[in-house]
Design a protein around this motif. Structure first.
Motif, PDB file in Angstrom:
ATOM      1  N   PRO A 283      14.029  10.877 -33.842  1.00 56.73           N
ATOM      2  CA  PRO A 283      14.222   9.621 -33.105  1.00 56.73           C
ATOM      3  C   PRO A 283      14.515   9.828 -31.628  1.00 56.73           C
ATOM      4  CG  PRO A 283      15.426   9.569 -35.185  1.00 56.73           C
ATOM      5  CD  PRO A 283      14.941  10.978 -34.994  1.00 56.73           C
ATOM      6  N   VAL A 284      15.175  10.933 -31.289  1.00 56.08           N
ATOM      7  CA  VAL A 284      15.473  11.203 -29.881  1.00 56.08           C
ATOM      8  C   VAL A 284      14.184  11.487 -29.115  1.00 56.08           C
ATOM      9  CG1 VAL A 284      16.656  12.746 -28.281  1.00 56.08           C
ATOM     10  CG2 VAL A 284      17.803  12.014 -30.392  1.00 56.08           C
ATOM     11  N   VAL A 285      13.301  12.275 -29.707  1.00 56.12           N
ATOM     12  CA  VAL A 285      12.011  12.559 -29.078  1.00 56.12           C
ATOM     13  C   VAL A 285      11.184  11.288 -28.977  1.00 56.12           C
ATOM     14  CG1 VAL A 285       9.824  13.807 -29.336  1.00 56.12           C
ATOM     15  CG2 VAL A 285      11.996  14.971 -29.808  1.00 56.12           C
ATOM     16  N   PHE A 286      11.191  10.488 -30.022  1.00 52.21           N
ATOM     17  CA  PHE A 286      10.469   9.216 -30.018  1.00 52.21           C
ATOM     18  C   PHE A 286      10.917   8.344 -28.838  1.00 52.21           C
ATOM     19  CE2 PHE A 286      10.380   4.723 -31.410  1.00 52.21           C
ATOM     20  CZ  PHE A 286       9.025   4.570 -31.686  1.00 52.21           C
ATOM     21  N   GLU A 287      12.220   8.270 -28.630  1.00 53.86           N
ATOM     22  CA  GLU A 287      12.728   7.445 -27.538  1.00 53.86           C
ATOM     23  C   GLU A 287      12.367   8.051 -26.181  1.00 53.86           C
ATOM     24  OE1 GLU A 287      16.608   5.874 -27.750  1.00 53.86           O
ATOM     25  OE2 GLU A 287      16.398   5.161 -29.825  1.00 53.86           O
ATOM     26  N   ARG A 288      12.391   9.361 -26.066  1.00 56.54           N
ATOM     27  CA  ARG A 288      11.986   9.993 -24.803  1.00 56.54           C
ATOM     28  C   ARG A 288      10.519   9.727 -24.506  1.00 56.54           C
ATOM     29  NH1 ARG A 288      13.117  15.910 -23.354  1.00 56.54           N
ATOM     30  NH2 ARG A 288      12.622  14.976 -21.316  1.00 56.54           N
ATOM     31  N   ILE A 289       9.692   9.793 -25.522  1.00 54.23           N
ATOM     32  CA  ILE A 289       8.266   9.492 -25.324  1.00 54.23           C
ATOM     33  C   ILE A 289       8.104   8.057 -24.835  1.00 54.23           C
ATOM     34  CG2 ILE A 289       6.096   9.104 -26.559  1.00 54.23           C
ATOM     35  CD1 ILE A 289       6.871  11.545 -28.316  1.00 54.23           C
ATOM     36  N   ALA A 290       8.833   7.142 -25.453  1.00 48.98           N
ATOM     37  CA  ALA A 290       8.718   5.734 -25.085  1.00 48.98           C
ATOM     38  C   ALA A 290       9.121   5.502 -23.640  1.00 48.98           C
ATOM     39  CB  ALA A 290       9.566   4.875 -26.014  1.00 48.98           C
ATOM     40  N   THR A 291      10.153   6.180 -23.187  1.00 45.64           N
ATOM     41  CA  THR A 291      10.721   5.882 -21.873  1.00 45.64           C
ATOM     42  C   THR A 291      10.251   6.812 -20.756  1.00 45.64           C
ATOM     43  OG1 THR A 291      12.669   7.230 -22.438  1.00 45.64           O
ATOM     44  CG2 THR A 291      12.794   4.862 -22.874  1.00 45.64           C
ATOM     45  N   GLU A 292       9.702   7.981 -21.125  1.00 49.66           N
ATOM     46  CA  GLU A 292       9.366   8.965 -20.091  1.00 49.66           C
ATOM     47  C   GLU A 292       7.903   9.363 -20.029  1.00 49.66           C
ATOM     48  OE1 GLU A 292      12.034  12.357 -19.981  1.00 49.66           O
ATOM     49  OE2 GLU A 292      13.528  11.241 -21.162  1.00 49.66           O
ATOM     50  N   ALA A 293       7.144   9.151 -21.110  1.00 48.67           N
ATOM     51  CA  ALA A 293       5.784   9.713 -21.164  1.00 48.67           C
ATOM     52  C   ALA A 293       4.872   9.149 -20.081  1.00 48.67           C
ATOM     53  CB  ALA A 293       5.173   9.457 -22.547  1.00 48.67           C
ATOM     54  N   LEU A 294       4.902   7.836 -19.874  1.00 47.72           N
ATOM     55  CA  LEU A 294       4.007   7.262 -18.875  1.00 47.72           C
ATOM     56  C   LEU A 294       4.340   7.767 -17.472  1.00 47.72           C
ATOM     57  CD1 LEU A 294       3.549   3.566 -20.076  1.00 47.72           C
ATOM     58  CD2 LEU A 294       2.178   5.590 -20.591  1.00 47.72           C
ATOM     59  N   GLY A 295       5.609   7.950 -17.202  1.00 52.14           N
ATOM     60  CA  GLY A 295       6.002   8.509 -15.918  1.00 52.14           C
ATOM     61  C   GLY A 295       5.503   9.934 -15.750  1.00 52.14           C
ATOM     62  N   GLN A 296       5.593  10.734 -16.825  1.00 53.29           N
ATOM     63  CA  GLN A 296       5.100  12.103 -16.782  1.00 53.29           C
ATOM     64  C   GLN A 296       3.594  12.149 -16.532  1.00 53.29           C
ATOM     65  OE1 GLN A 296       6.640  15.045 -17.110  1.00 53.29           O
ATOM     66  NE2 GLN A 296       8.678  14.563 -17.870  1.00 53.29           N
ATOM     67  N   LEU A 297       2.895  11.117 -17.016  1.00 48.66           N
ATOM     68  CA  LEU A 297       1.452  11.031 -16.831  1.00 48.66           C
ATOM     69  C   LEU A 297       1.070  10.409 -15.495  1.00 48.66           C
ATOM     70  CD1 LEU A 297       0.663   9.860 -20.461  1.00 48.66           C
ATOM     71  CD2 LEU A 297      -0.287  11.937 -19.423  1.00 48.66           C
ATOM     72  N   GLY A 298       2.081  10.003 -14.733  1.00 48.73           N
ATOM     73  CA  GLY A 298       1.815   9.368 -13.452  1.00 48.73           C
ATOM     74  C   GLY A 298       1.345   7.944 -13.577  1.00 48.73           C
ATOM     75  N   ILE A 299       1.750   7.269 -14.661  1.00 51.01           N
ATOM     76  CA  ILE A 299       1.334   5.886 -14.922  1.00 51.01           C
ATOM     77  C   ILE A 299       2.579   5.014 -14.968  1.00 51.01           C
ATOM     78  CG2 ILE A 299       0.193   4.331 -16.547  1.00 51.01           C
ATOM     79  CD1 ILE A 299      -1.290   6.841 -17.589  1.00 51.01           C
ATOM     80  N   GLY A 300       2.544   3.901 -14.314  1.00 51.10           N
ATOM     81  CA  GLY A 300       3.641   2.955 -14.392  1.00 51.10           C
ATOM     82  C   GLY A 300       4.849   3.357 -13.563  1.00 51.10           C
TER      83      GLY A 300
END
Length: 300
Positions: A283-300
């Motif tokens: 669940p911790v990884v799931f929440e990190r993906i939700a909140t950080e993945a788009l930023g890591q991809l340079g989106i949003g």
């Protein structure tokens, strides 16, 4: 690119079910979907709640996140009654509903009403009649139609959808007939990958297959005089050879997402964690993906 989630309806509303939908909104997902089945795979002998009541409760509990089915099928639905449910959901949610819709499969839903499971051709025939009638029911005040499989007699849906001209359809399809329905009636196209490479293929094989599906969609849209760029391209994850590995870490997901954004996908859907199941994840990884993945991809 949009990041969405799918919440399987396995938790009682007052025992964690409501919290799942509130968490999805809090984490900033674009859409929270649920499966529209009567029961499903390994969850058949445990709790499984109805999609429409669940989405109704979720619509009342949330205020921003879009909601939807992924997917509804003709296996146990009729366009007339489904249209009334969707009209009501669209009203209760103040225009936040997306209908994910597909031809259905041969699982438990296929025989739950006592019928023989339809062949792939029969499913395609019914789907080809189901979608156009549902489109009419959601855009016209009164509909009468007589089809081989589905009919309507002065079926009324007043005052119509909050979303105009109707709520969006996300059409799940990999064959030419289903893609034609997506091209004609869809606001989005959905795939879960190619089942032929799921068991023995590699992630590269899967991406090649998805690239082929996208190319077919481009051609079908062109045949209908429609620009495929008008359709959102939605990938339901978890059914490619990667399986659950993209959810192992934030970096794994960013790598997975980057490859699929390059292919042309505009929305990725990840399963909310369910312990002791095929959809178990941290669940911790799931929440990190939700909140950080788009930023890591340079989106949003």
């Amino acid at each position: 690119m949009r990041l969405s989630t799918v919440i399987l309806p396995v938790r009682p509303w007052r025992q964690g079910g409501r919290d799942e939908w509130l968490r999805a909104e809090r984490l900033g997902f674009h859409t929270a979907y649920t499966y529209d089945h009567l029961s499903w795979r390994t969850f058949r002998d445990g709790p499984w709640y109805g999609a429409v009541p669940t989405l109704t409760a979720a619509a009342a509990a949330t205020g921003r996140i879009r909601l939807g089915t992924l997917v509804t099928s003709p296996n146990f639905r009729h366009p007339v009654t489904l249209a009334k449910d969707l009209l009501s959901l669209d009203d209760i949610s103040n225009g936040r509903i997306t209908l994910g819709i597909g031809a259905g499969g041969k699982g438990f839903d296929a025989t739950a009403l006592g019928q023989e499971a339809w062949t792939p051709r029969e499913r395609a025939d019914r789907f080809a009649e189901f979608v156009p009638l549902l489109d009419r029911l959601l855009t016209e005040e009164s509909v009468s139609a007589t089809g081989e499989f589905y009919s309507a007699v002065e079926a009324r849906n007043i005052p119509g959808c909050v979303q105009r001209p109707r709520l969006p359809f996300a059409v799940a399809a990999t064959g030419p007939r289903g893609m034609a329905l997506a091209a004609r009636y869809g606001q989005a196209w959905v795939t879960a990958g190619d089942p032929k490479v799921f068991e023995t293929g590699t992630p590269e094989d899967s991406r090649d297959a998805l690239r082929g599906q996208l190319e077919k969609l481009d051609k079908v849209c062109a045949d209908f005089g429609r620009d495929a760029a008008e359709l959102e391209k939605v990938l339901l994850t978890g059914f490619t050879p990667d399986r659950g590995r993209p959810l192992d870490s934030l970096d794994s997901f960013v790598d997975f997402a980057g490859h699929h954004i390059e292919l042309g996908f505009t929305e990725l859907v990840i399963h909310a964690p369910i312990p002791d199941s095929d959809f178990a994840s941290d669940p911790v990884v799931f929440e990190r993906i939700a909140t950080e993945a788009l930023g890591q991809l340079g989106i949003g």
